[in-house]
Design a protein around this motif. Structure first.
Motif, PDB file in Angstrom:
ATOM      1  N   LEU A 117     -12.192  14.556 -24.297  1.00 55.70           N
ATOM      2  CA  LEU A 117     -10.769  14.063 -23.614  1.00 55.70           C
ATOM      3  C   LEU A 117     -10.931  13.660 -22.315  1.00 55.70           C
ATOM      4  N   PRO A 118     -10.405  12.327 -21.954  1.00 49.23           N
ATOM      5  CA  PRO A 118     -10.632  12.053 -20.218  1.00 49.23           C
ATOM      6  C   PRO A 118      -9.512  12.966 -19.731  1.00 49.23           C
ATOM      7  N   ALA A 119     -10.038  13.207 -18.215  1.00 46.43           N
ATOM      8  CA  ALA A 119      -9.022  13.833 -17.191  1.00 46.43           C
ATOM      9  C   ALA A 119      -8.092  12.785 -16.770  1.00 46.43           C
ATOM     10  N   PRO A 120      -6.983  13.403 -16.357  1.00 47.06           N
ATOM     11  CA  PRO A 120      -5.870  12.304 -15.725  1.00 47.06           C
ATOM     12  C   PRO A 120      -6.561  12.132 -14.350  1.00 47.06           C
ATOM     13  N   PRO A 121      -5.765  10.994 -13.657  1.00 43.17           N
ATOM     14  CA  PRO A 121      -5.855  10.717 -12.498  1.00 43.17           C
ATOM     15  C   PRO A 121      -5.925  12.046 -11.283  1.00 43.17           C
ATOM     16  N   ARG A 122      -6.548  12.076 -10.442  1.00 38.66           N
ATOM     17  CA  ARG A 122      -6.623  13.258  -9.467  1.00 38.66           C
ATOM     18  C   ARG A 122      -5.570  13.340  -8.264  1.00 38.66           C
ATOM     19  N   VAL A 123      -4.790  12.177  -8.403  1.00 38.04           N
ATOM     20  CA  VAL A 123      -3.929  12.081  -7.436  1.00 38.04           C
ATOM     21  C   VAL A 123      -2.409  12.492  -8.305  1.00 38.04           C
ATOM     22  N   ALA A 124      -1.751  13.397  -7.840  1.00 38.44           N
ATOM     23  CA  ALA A 124      -0.444  13.961  -8.544  1.00 38.44           C
ATOM     24  C   ALA A 124       0.350  12.916  -8.578  1.00 38.44           C
ATOM     25  N   PRO A 125       1.229  12.621  -9.404  1.00 34.29           N
ATOM     26  CA  PRO A 125       2.365  11.434  -9.458  1.00 34.29           C
ATOM     27  C   PRO A 125       3.465  11.819  -8.638  1.00 34.29           C
ATOM     28  N   VAL A 126       3.244  11.969  -7.379  1.00 41.38           N
ATOM     29  CA  VAL A 126       4.407  12.516  -6.390  1.00 41.38           C
ATOM     30  C   VAL A 126       4.725  11.395  -5.424  1.00 41.38           C
ATOM     31  N   ARG A 127       5.713  11.086  -5.414  1.00 41.35           N
ATOM     32  CA  ARG A 127       6.213  10.067  -4.224  1.00 41.35           C
ATOM     33  C   ARG A 127       5.860  10.592  -2.776  1.00 41.35           C
ATOM     34  N   GLN A 128       5.134   9.739  -2.119  1.00 38.98           N
ATOM     35  CA  GLN A 128       4.736  10.168  -0.525  1.00 38.98           C
ATOM     36  C   GLN A 128       6.013   9.619   0.180  1.00 38.98           C
ATOM     37  N   GLU A 134       0.782  -1.222   0.055  1.00 39.53           N
ATOM     38  CA  GLU A 134      -0.081   0.062  -0.022  1.00 39.53           C
ATOM     39  C   GLU A 134       1.008   1.373  -0.046  1.00 39.53           C
ATOM     40  N   GLY A 135       0.281   2.208  -0.631  1.00 36.05           N
ATOM     41  CA  GLY A 135       1.100   3.698  -0.748  1.00 36.05           C
ATOM     42  C   GLY A 135       2.187   3.509  -1.856  1.00 36.05           C
ATOM     43  N   SER A 136       2.713   4.893  -2.119  1.00 32.52           N
ATOM     44  CA  SER A 136       3.728   4.558  -3.282  1.00 32.52           C
ATOM     45  C   SER A 136       5.043   4.088  -3.056  1.00 32.52           C
ATOM     46  N   CYS A 137       5.645   3.796  -3.962  1.00 28.30           N
ATOM     47  CA  CYS A 137       7.038   3.059  -4.032  1.00 28.30           C
ATOM     48  C   CYS A 137       7.979   3.874  -3.244  1.00 28.30           C
ATOM     49  N   VAL A 142       7.428   0.451  -9.196  1.00 30.39           N
ATOM     50  CA  VAL A 142       6.429   1.411 -10.121  1.00 30.39           C
ATOM     51  C   VAL A 142       5.301   1.605  -9.213  1.00 30.39           C
ATOM     52  N   THR A 143       4.837   3.050  -9.036  1.00 24.63           N
ATOM     53  CA  THR A 143       3.593   3.125  -8.232  1.00 24.63           C
ATOM     54  C   THR A 143       2.401   3.232  -8.975  1.00 24.63           C
ATOM     55  N   VAL A 144       1.345   2.614  -8.617  1.00 25.30           N
ATOM     56  CA  VAL A 144       0.212   2.580  -9.467  1.00 25.30           C
ATOM     57  C   VAL A 144      -1.037   3.401  -8.880  1.00 25.30           C
ATOM     58  N   VAL A 145      -1.560   4.071  -9.457  1.00 26.64           N
ATOM     59  CA  VAL A 145      -2.693   4.933  -8.974  1.00 26.64           C
ATOM     60  C   VAL A 145      -3.941   4.727  -9.662  1.00 26.64           C
ATOM     61  N   VAL A 146      -5.025   4.295  -9.033  1.00 22.64           N
ATOM     62  CA  VAL A 146      -6.372   4.006  -9.507  1.00 22.64           C
ATOM     63  C   VAL A 146      -7.213   5.053  -8.978  1.00 22.64           C
ATOM     64  N   GLY A 182       7.473  14.127 -12.913  1.00 28.58           N
ATOM     65  CA  GLY A 182       6.848  14.633 -13.927  1.00 28.58           C
ATOM     66  C   GLY A 182       5.405  14.990 -13.811  1.00 28.58           C
ATOM     67  N   THR A 183       4.590  14.974 -14.733  1.00 28.58           N
ATOM     68  CA  THR A 183       3.055  15.153 -14.849  1.00 28.58           C
ATOM     69  C   THR A 183       2.565  13.839 -15.721  1.00 28.58           C
ATOM     70  N   TRP A 184       1.272  13.544 -15.437  1.00 30.04           N
ATOM     71  CA  TRP A 184       0.451  12.687 -16.072  1.00 30.04           C
ATOM     72  C   TRP A 184       0.197  12.840 -17.494  1.00 30.04           C
ATOM     73  N   GLU A 185       0.695  11.912 -18.280  1.00 27.31           N
ATOM     74  CA  GLU A 185       0.381  11.921 -19.742  1.00 27.31           C
ATOM     75  C   GLU A 185      -0.581  10.750 -20.420  1.00 27.31           C
ATOM     76  N   SER A 186      -1.119  11.029 -21.160  1.00 28.67           N
ATOM     77  CA  SER A 186      -1.872   9.921 -21.693  1.00 28.67           C
ATOM     78  C   SER A 186      -1.210   8.770 -22.441  1.00 28.67           C
ATOM     79  N   SER A 187      -1.469   7.535 -21.957  1.00 31.09           N
ATOM     80  CA  SER A 187      -0.676   6.738 -22.955  1.00 31.09           C
ATOM     81  C   SER A 187      -1.054   6.646 -24.411  1.00 31.09           C
ATOM     82  N   GLN A 188      -0.248   6.336 -25.139  1.00 34.37           N
ATOM     83  CA  GLN A 188      -0.365   6.102 -26.723  1.00 34.37           C
ATOM     84  C   GLN A 188      -0.184   4.882 -27.059  1.00 34.37           C
TER      85      GLN A 188
END
Length: 209
Positions: free
Chosen positions: A155-166, A33-36, A42-46, A122-128
């Protein structure tokens, strides 16, 4: 004769004890549980969006082979569609339910899981590309967000949780950590041996009378 029986019983009891200890060994958990932590995986955010639950943040150890593997190795359940399998992530952690999506084929263009990446810092980027072929960035972030655009062109919105390591929470002191050694099994096996030994001694005394 009695001594031989006692020796055989002692050996059997030792084997039983060994089997109990082996069976009691805890299985290694998948993901945490929690970020790596830095360099740990790799940290997974859902982000479930309007489906209700709070976002999941979990760590997939190492560098998973692809986006689907990252979900699974983080300990998050993922189900594909009946037609395309895991090439299409239809349900994540059991959501959305069948009232929203049947998972027969491609998800609806107005109710689906969007897939994102982020490098460390970085910031969230939509997968290609699809999650079955996309390679997660080492030490990076994998994101999933349930999207309900008003039309297929939105266009969809990215996850509302910022990709920042806790920051990691302080580790428990050794004195506070519970012991995982199966003392109950050990004591039970010792009691079996003692009771059996007592029975043999009683039987010998009866024969000697």
């Amino acid at each position: 004769m009695i001594a031989a029986r006692f020796a055989r019983f002692s050996a059997a009891s030792a084997l039983l004890l060994g089997a109990c200890l082996a069976g009691a060994a805890p299985a290694s958990a998948t993901g945490t549980e929690g970020s790596c932590a830095e360099g740990a995986g790799v940290t997974v955010v859902v982000d479930f969006g309007d489906l209700g639950p709070q976002p999941l943040i979990r760590c997939a150890p190492g560098t998973p082979a692809n986006g689907i593997a990252a979900l699974q190795e983080a300990g998050v359940d993922v189900a594909g569609s009946q037609k395309y399998g895991l090439a299409v992530a239809c349900r994540i952690d059991g959501k959305p339910g069948p009232d929203v999506e049947s998972c027969a084929g491609m998800p609806s263009a107005t109710a689906y899981w969007s897939y994102w990446h982020a490098k460390p810092g970085g910031t969230w980027e939509s997968s290609q590309e699809g999650a079955q072929t996309s390679k997660p960035v080492a030490n990076g972030f994998e994101g999933w967000a349930f999207a309900r655009p008003k039309s297929a062109n939105d266009l969809p919105a990215p996850p509302r949780v910022a990709p920042v390591r806790q920051a990691a929470s302080p580790a428990q002191a050794p004195a506070e950590q519970g012991s995982s050694f199966p003392w109950g099994l050990v004591i039970g096996a010792v009691v079996i041996v003692v009771v059996a030994g007592a029975g043999i001694v009683v039987a010998r005394r009866r024969r000697a009378q």
